[in-house]
Design an enzyme around this catalytic site. Structure first.
Site, PDB file in Angstrom:
ATOM      1  N   ASP A 121     -10.766   2.414   4.181  1.00  0.00           N
ATOM      2  CA  ASP A 121     -11.024   1.063   4.130  1.00  0.00           C
ATOM      3  C   ASP A 121     -12.728   0.669   4.142  1.00  0.00           C
ATOM      4  O   ASP A 121     -13.053  -0.306   3.633  1.00  0.00           O
ATOM      5  CB  ASP A 121     -10.574   0.381   5.147  1.00  0.00           C
ATOM      6  CG  ASP A 121      -9.244  -0.319   5.215  1.00  0.00           C
ATOM      7  OD1 ASP A 121      -8.852  -0.365   3.994  1.00  0.00           O
ATOM      8  OD2 ASP A 121      -8.555  -0.695   6.237  1.00  0.00           O
ATOM      9  N   LYS A 172       0.952  -1.356   0.173  1.00  0.00           N
ATOM     10  CA  LYS A 172       0.016  -0.122   0.059  1.00  0.00           C
ATOM     11  C   LYS A 172       0.867   1.093   0.001  1.00  0.00           C
ATOM     12  O   LYS A 172       0.541   2.261  -0.651  1.00  0.00           O
ATOM     13  CB  LYS A 172      -1.019   0.063   1.362  1.00  0.00           C
ATOM     14  CG  LYS A 172      -2.042  -1.071   1.086  1.00  0.00           C
ATOM     15  CD  LYS A 172      -2.863  -1.457   2.582  1.00  0.00           C
ATOM     16  CE  LYS A 172      -3.816  -2.527   2.304  1.00  0.00           C
ATOM     17  NZ  LYS A 172      -4.364  -2.867   3.346  1.00  0.00           N
ATOM     18  N   GLN A 214      -4.530  -1.790   9.687  1.00  0.00           N
ATOM     19  CA  GLN A 214      -4.141  -3.161   9.120  1.00  0.00           C
ATOM     20  C   GLN A 214      -4.851  -4.219  10.065  1.00  0.00           C
ATOM     21  O   GLN A 214      -4.434  -4.212  11.133  1.00  0.00           O
ATOM     22  CB  GLN A 214      -2.830  -3.169   8.685  1.00  0.00           C
ATOM     23  CG  GLN A 214      -2.574  -4.490   7.976  1.00  0.00           C
ATOM     24  CD  GLN A 214      -3.437  -4.598   6.598  1.00  0.00           C
ATOM     25  OE1 GLN A 214      -3.260  -3.553   5.925  1.00  0.00           O
ATOM     26  NE2 GLN A 214      -3.956  -5.506   6.324  1.00  0.00           N
TER      27      GLN A 214
END
Ligand SMILES: NC(=O)c1ccc[n+]([C@@H]2O[C@H](COP(=O)([O-])OP(=O)(O)OC[C@H]3O[C@@H](n4cnc5c(N)ncnc54)[C@H](OP(=O)(O)O)[C@@H]3O)[C@@H](O)[C@H]2O)c1
Length: 292
Positions: A119, A52, A96
């Site tokens: 997200d 990412k 994460q």
């Protein structure tokens, strides 16, 4: 049979975002800034976060990687998120997953400001998605939608079967495919571990999205001729022939299913690459929302 190539479509998405970011720079404006929080040293999480950050760099976004020890107290993590929420230079925040046991995922996700929820896991984002309002869409289903769109795959009136009902993949995927949009307008069946006649249901599917995390689960006898098969699964299985000691396997028995399909995604090289592209789209859109 045509392969849905995540590398090609993700590159297309990245090129588009890079052009837009270059324009922002040329106009002297700030570029999108993604903050990624990584806790502990889980191998898969390290890999995901590293790609990412690398993708941000390729596109010209700013990124900040914030690392914490596995034993971090929940209060320290919540304080870090509050700081990022209040930092005008940060457009998107991602934490994460999975998180260590002492930390509530639900609580942490809910703490991220909905305008920075790239997200798309925050209840506000999911609520907007369900209502068909502009929303940050969870990156994996969003990436699949971008892929269906790129290859101009007909979805209207099709029967889509989604295997898996998680909040991050299966459930949002089923909502997106049922919406009155393109891609969408499918008749959707959601299957899960309590589904009793999965094979019969899959055999009726024009589109199958396999998102259950069981390598090779979807076999050729479960798929009708000319179906579109999207393989979301990513499972590390031991493989001594690989330097890493493992191979990445999808949820589809690709070798035997592929010849029956009109389109199919490979693993690796399919949905996984799109997920990062979609996250970058969300980050760009978050920057548009951020008036600083
Ligand atoms: N490509 C990517 O970028 C990406 C992103 C995210 C996840 N993934 C991968 O996608 C897979 C799914 O991830 P997830 O986070 O959604 O997993 P998850 O939270 O474990 O959910 C799995 C879902 O599959 C269902 N399921 C399990 N066994 C089943 C069976 N035998 N028959 C039918 N349904 C079954 C479960 O049903 P119940 O609800 O009844 O338990 C659950 O709804 C994993 O391999 C993950 O690594 C890939």
């Amino acid at each position: 049979m045509q392969i849905l190539d995540g590398k090609i479509v993700a590159q297309h998405v990245k090129n588009e975002l890079k052009t837009k970011t270059d324009l922002l720079k040329a106009e002297g404006k700030r570029v999108p800034h993604l903050a990624a929080i990584l806790i502990g040293s889980n191998g898969a999480s390290e890999t995901y976060v590293a790609s990412k950050v690398k993708t941000c760099h390729e596109i010209g976004f700013k990124s900040s990687l914030i690392r914490f020890d596995e034993n971090i107290a929940e209060s320290d993590l919540t304080a870090a998120i509050e700081r990022l929420n209040n930092d005008e230079d940060i457009d998107g925040i991602l934490v994460q997953l999975p998180l260590p046991q002492q930390i509530s995922e639900e609580k942490i996700i809910s703490l991220i400001h909905p305008d920075k929820d790239v997200d798309g896991f925050h209840p506000v984002s999911i609520g907007k998605l369900v209502q068909g309002l502009p929303a940050f869409i969870p990156a994996t289903p969003y990436g699949i939608m971008l892929m269906l769109e790129h290859y101009k795959i007909e979805t209207s009136g099709k029967h889509a079967v989604v295997i898996g009902r998680s909040n991050i993949v299966g459930r949002p995927m089923s909502i997106l495919l049922s919406q009155n949009t393109y891609p969408g307008n499918c008749t959707v069946t959601v299957c899960h571990s309590r589904t009793t006649n999965l094979k019969e249901i899959c055999l009726q599917a024009d589109i199958i999205v396999a998102a259950l995390g069981k390598p090779g689960f979807l076999t050729a006898d479960m798929v009708k001729e000319n179906a579109v098969v999207i393989d979301v699964g990513i499972t590390r299985v031991p493989d001594t022939t690989k330097k890493s000691g493992f191979a990445i396997k999808g949820d589809v028995d690709f070798e035997n299913v592929a010849p029956k399909c009109s389109y199919i995604t490979p693993v690796p090289g399919g949905v996984g690459l799109m997920t990062i592209g979609a996250l970058m789209m969300n980050t760009y859109n978050a920057a548009l929302l951020n008036k600083g």
